[in-house]
Scaffold this motif. Structure first.
Motif, PDB file in Angstrom:
ATOM      1  N   ARG A 179     -13.503 -10.467  -0.943  1.00 20.34           N
ATOM      2  CA  ARG A 179     -14.536  -9.442  -1.060  1.00 20.34           C
ATOM      3  C   ARG A 179     -14.253  -8.269  -0.120  1.00 20.34           C
ATOM      4  O   ARG A 179     -14.805  -7.183  -0.296  1.00 20.34           O
ATOM      5  CB  ARG A 179     -15.907 -10.048  -0.777  1.00 20.34           C
ATOM      6  CG  ARG A 179     -16.236 -11.178  -1.751  1.00 20.34           C
ATOM      7  CD  ARG A 179     -17.632 -11.722  -1.570  1.00 20.34           C
ATOM      8  NE  ARG A 179     -17.832 -12.888  -2.436  1.00 20.34           N
ATOM      9  CZ  ARG A 179     -18.198 -12.825  -3.700  1.00 20.34           C
ATOM     10  NH1 ARG A 179     -18.399 -11.640  -4.257  1.00 20.34           N
ATOM     11  NH2 ARG A 179     -18.361 -13.913  -4.411  1.00 20.34           N
ATOM     12  N   SER A 231      -3.106 -17.815  -5.865  1.00 21.35           N
ATOM     13  CA  SER A 231      -4.259 -18.644  -6.191  1.00 21.35           C
ATOM     14  C   SER A 231      -5.430 -18.216  -5.312  1.00 21.35           C
ATOM     15  O   SER A 231      -5.391 -17.161  -4.685  1.00 21.35           O
ATOM     16  CB  SER A 231      -3.921 -20.129  -5.993  1.00 21.35           C
ATOM     17  OG  SER A 231      -3.482 -20.362  -4.662  1.00 21.35           O
ATOM     18  N   GLY A 232      -6.465 -19.042  -5.269  1.00 17.20           N
ATOM     19  CA  GLY A 232      -7.633 -18.679  -4.479  1.00 17.20           C
ATOM     20  C   GLY A 232      -8.477 -17.640  -5.194  1.00 17.20           C
ATOM     21  O   GLY A 232      -8.404 -17.477  -6.412  1.00 17.20           O
ATOM     22  N   VAL A 233      -9.294 -16.940  -4.426  1.00 20.31           N
ATOM     23  CA  VAL A 233     -10.213 -15.960  -4.994  1.00 20.31           C
ATOM     24  C   VAL A 233      -9.832 -14.553  -4.544  1.00 20.31           C
ATOM     25  O   VAL A 233      -9.004 -14.377  -3.645  1.00 20.31           O
ATOM     26  CB  VAL A 233     -11.663 -16.269  -4.569  1.00 20.31           C
ATOM     27  CG1 VAL A 233     -12.081 -17.645  -5.052  1.00 20.31           C
ATOM     28  CG2 VAL A 233     -11.825 -16.169  -3.052  1.00 20.31           C
ATOM     29  N   ASN A 268      -5.526 -14.962 -15.687  1.00 23.78           N
ATOM     30  CA  ASN A 268      -5.836 -15.722 -14.485  1.00 23.78           C
ATOM     31  C   ASN A 268      -6.794 -16.846 -14.865  1.00 23.78           C
ATOM     32  O   ASN A 268      -6.877 -17.211 -16.042  1.00 23.78           O
ATOM     33  CB  ASN A 268      -6.445 -14.799 -13.417  1.00 23.78           C
ATOM     34  CG  ASN A 268      -5.378 -14.018 -12.662  1.00 23.78           C
ATOM     35  OD1 ASN A 268      -4.647 -14.557 -11.848  1.00 23.78           O
ATOM     36  ND2 ASN A 268      -5.295 -12.718 -12.957  1.00 23.78           N
ATOM     37  N   PHE A 294     -10.247 -16.814 -13.941  1.00 21.79           N
ATOM     38  CA  PHE A 294     -11.581 -16.371 -13.552  1.00 21.79           C
ATOM     39  C   PHE A 294     -12.635 -17.041 -14.426  1.00 21.79           C
ATOM     40  O   PHE A 294     -12.463 -17.210 -15.639  1.00 21.79           O
ATOM     41  CB  PHE A 294     -11.696 -14.850 -13.692  1.00 21.79           C
ATOM     42  CG  PHE A 294     -10.928 -14.098 -12.646  1.00 21.79           C
ATOM     43  CD1 PHE A 294     -11.341 -14.084 -11.326  1.00 21.79           C
ATOM     44  CD2 PHE A 294      -9.773 -13.413 -12.984  1.00 21.79           C
ATOM     45  CE1 PHE A 294     -10.629 -13.383 -10.361  1.00 21.79           C
ATOM     46  CE2 PHE A 294      -9.047 -12.717 -12.032  1.00 21.79           C
ATOM     47  CZ  PHE A 294      -9.477 -12.708 -10.714  1.00 21.79           C
ATOM     48  N   PRO A 307     -15.637 -10.626  -8.164  1.00 22.01           N
ATOM     49  CA  PRO A 307     -16.625 -10.198  -7.161  1.00 22.01           C
ATOM     50  C   PRO A 307     -17.422  -8.977  -7.622  1.00 22.01           C
ATOM     51  O   PRO A 307     -16.862  -8.020  -8.165  1.00 22.01           O
ATOM     52  CB  PRO A 307     -15.764  -9.849  -5.938  1.00 22.01           C
ATOM     53  CG  PRO A 307     -14.449 -10.484  -6.177  1.00 22.01           C
ATOM     54  CD  PRO A 307     -14.265 -10.539  -7.652  1.00 22.01           C
ATOM     55  N   GLU A 345      -2.914 -17.358  -1.116  1.00 25.91           N
ATOM     56  CA  GLU A 345      -4.049 -16.495  -1.412  1.00 25.91           C
ATOM     57  C   GLU A 345      -3.779 -15.057  -0.993  1.00 25.91           C
ATOM     58  O   GLU A 345      -2.869 -14.777  -0.215  1.00 25.91           O
ATOM     59  CB  GLU A 345      -5.299 -17.019  -0.697  1.00 25.91           C
ATOM     60  CG  GLU A 345      -5.689 -18.433  -1.102  1.00 25.91           C
ATOM     61  CD  GLU A 345      -6.968 -18.887  -0.424  1.00 25.91           C
ATOM     62  OE1 GLU A 345      -7.537 -18.086   0.367  1.00 25.91           O
ATOM     63  OE2 GLU A 345      -7.400 -20.023  -0.673  1.00 25.91           O
ATOM     64  N   ILE A 405      -5.382 -16.885 -10.012  1.00 27.34           N
ATOM     65  CA  ILE A 405      -6.562 -16.580  -9.211  1.00 27.34           C
ATOM     66  C   ILE A 405      -7.798 -17.155  -9.896  1.00 27.34           C
ATOM     67  O   ILE A 405      -7.934 -17.096 -11.122  1.00 27.34           O
ATOM     68  CB  ILE A 405      -6.704 -15.059  -9.018  1.00 27.34           C
ATOM     69  CG1 ILE A 405      -5.411 -14.508  -8.390  1.00 27.34           C
ATOM     70  CG2 ILE A 405      -7.891 -14.733  -8.130  1.00 27.34           C
ATOM     71  CD1 ILE A 405      -5.378 -13.001  -8.293  1.00 27.34           C
ATOM     72  N   THR A 406      -8.709 -17.718  -9.109  1.00 24.19           N
ATOM     73  CA  THR A 406      -9.869 -18.420  -9.658  1.00 24.19           C
ATOM     74  C   THR A 406     -11.166 -17.784  -9.152  1.00 24.19           C
ATOM     75  O   THR A 406     -11.163 -16.735  -8.511  1.00 24.19           O
ATOM     76  CB  THR A 406      -9.836 -19.900  -9.252  1.00 24.19           C
ATOM     77  OG1 THR A 406      -9.834 -19.990  -7.822  1.00 24.19           O
ATOM     78  CG2 THR A 406      -8.593 -20.585  -9.782  1.00 24.19           C
ATOM     79  N   GLY A 407     -12.269 -18.478  -9.440  1.00 21.80           N
ATOM     80  CA  GLY A 407     -13.567 -18.032  -8.959  1.00 21.80           C
ATOM     81  C   GLY A 407     -14.166 -16.940  -9.824  1.00 21.80           C
ATOM     82  O   GLY A 407     -13.681 -16.615 -10.912  1.00 21.80           O
ATOM     83  N   ASP A 408     -15.244 -16.371  -9.327  1.00 23.56           N
ATOM     84  CA  ASP A 408     -15.904 -15.277 -10.025  1.00 23.56           C
ATOM     85  C   ASP A 408     -15.218 -13.955  -9.720  1.00 23.56           C
ATOM     86  O   ASP A 408     -14.549 -13.808  -8.688  1.00 23.56           O
ATOM     87  CB  ASP A 408     -17.375 -15.174  -9.595  1.00 23.56           C
ATOM     88  CG  ASP A 408     -18.179 -16.410  -9.987  1.00 23.56           C
ATOM     89  OD1 ASP A 408     -17.721 -17.135 -10.889  1.00 23.56           O
ATOM     90  OD2 ASP A 408     -19.235 -16.642  -9.382  1.00 23.56           O
TER      91      ASP A 408
END
Length: 386
Positions: A62, A57-59, A102, A104, A85, A35, A80-83
């Motif tokens: 913030r 990887s990871g987010v 990615n 996202f 920010p 990450e 890279i994942t998640g929303d």
């Protein structure tokens, strides 16, 4: 610090937080995994962070919102994942954001509008959902927008038509529907467009980017029509309606054309007022001499004399005065006899043509008259000489 294009592997160290004076960190095109450490947000002087083309990887932490001097955030081609920010909106100086390729998810944050200096935004090849935020239309300096290959739905916001300096837009391979907003007809700086593989319908905007677009850039839509080769022509308003609405449709083009000429006339009048303002401490007998030298005195304007001055100043457009070129011509630097240094854009016809394409000329003048941008010089005047 540039460690790109190596065979580095492993994870990014948390000890980077000790480099408080680092302004640029590039570790792209390696095999870095893991990450992005949250402590990267403590490198407060960082202006460029490029971790692209790795296996991260990871987010997105913030904590990166603390990088108030950050100009370039390049994280494309990772896992890279998640929303995305919302805190990215705090990066007020950000100019280039690339999060392409990615994983996202979620929606596109409307907070991008707070990045008022943003020049390029690339969110392509992700799994973003929802609609395109209308707020993006307020990012007035945006030149490149790529939202392709996502899962976006809904209509293209008409507010995107406010992006008057946008040059490239790609929204292909989504599930967008409805018509392309009429406001796109004001995007005179737009040169590259791709709306293919959506559910769009209706007429294409009458601007250079759409008129000259290859069929591949508009294919696989619902019912688009226009002047592009291999695309069906739009039905005339009279063939669709025989009532009053149809009559109004047939007068739309002449009215818009007339308004365009009114705009050009207004610009000329403003230029006349500007250049004819009284000058202090100038004797009457000197006015004639000044008019001969000042090529901006439009009331006494001599097109042939002006053209001669430009030829002399640029030595007949010698390459040593070359500055650059755009879609419609080449720009030269010229120092006029008055000592003024100006940029001269020469819009020439192609060798196969006998006369200048006046439609292109008119569009260029309209674009330069309407656009206000820190990288575009002020328009002082124009002329046609054959």
């Amino acid at each position: 610090m540039d460690l790109s294009h190596n065979y580095l592997y492993g994870e990014l160290s948390w000890k980077w937080e000790s480099c408080r004076n680092l302004t640029s960190l590039t570790i792209s095109n390696n095999n870095i995994s893991g990450e992005i450490p949250a402590v990267f947000g403590k490198m407060t002087r960082l202006q460029k962070l490029d971790l692209s083309s790795n296996n991260l990887s990871g987010v997105i932490p913030r904590e990166l919102a603390s990088l108030q001097f950050l100009l370039d955030l390049i994280l494309n081609s990772n896992r890279i994942t998640g929303d995305i920010p919302n805190e990215i909106g705090f990066l007020s100086k950000l100019e280039h954001l690339n999060l392409a390729s990615n994983n996202f998810r979620g929606s596109i944050p409307a907070q991008f509008v707070q990045c008022t200096n943003l020049l390029s935004l690339n969110l392509s090849k992700n799994k973003l959902e929802g609609t395109i935020p209308s707020e993006i239309g307020n990012v007035r300096f945006l030149e490149v927008l790529d939202l392709s290959q996502n899962q976006l739905t809904g209509r293209i916001p008409q507010e995107l038509g406010k992006l008057r300096v946008l040059e490239t837009m790609n929204v292909s391979h989504n599930s967008l529907l409805g018509s392309i907003p009429e406001t796109f007809g004001d995007m005179l700086a737009l040169t590259i467009i791709d709306v293919s593989y959506n559910n769009l319908e209706g007429p294409l905007p009458n601007v250079k980017a759409f008129n000259e677009a290859p069929f591949e850039a508009i294919q696989h839509n619902k019912r688009l029509c226009g002047n592009v080769e291999a695309l069906q022509k739009c039905d005339s308003p009279m063939s669709k309606k025989g009532n009053g609405d149809g009559g109004r449709g047939t007068t739309a083009i002449p009215v818009l054309t007339f308004l365009g000429f009114l705009l050009l006339a207004s610009i000329v009048i403003l230029l006349l007022i500007f250049v004819r303002r009284p000058r202090k401490n100038i004797k009457r007998e000197d006015i004639g001499r000044l008019n001969d030298l000042d090529f901006l005195c439009i009331l006494n304007f001599d097109g042939k004399a002006f053209y001669k001055q430009i030829l002399e100043a640029t030595e007949e457009f010698d390459s040593k005065f070359y500055v650059g070129e755009g879609a419609y011509g080449i720009v030269y630097k010229a120092e006029i006899s008055t000592g003024q240094i100006v940029a001269v854009k020469k819009i020439s016809s192609s060798p196969e043509e006998e006369i200048l394409d006046f439609v292109s000329f008119e569009r260029e003048i309209q674009a330069l008259s309407n656009i206000r941008h820190r990288n575009i010089v002020k328009l002082y005047g124009f002329c046609s000489h054959l």
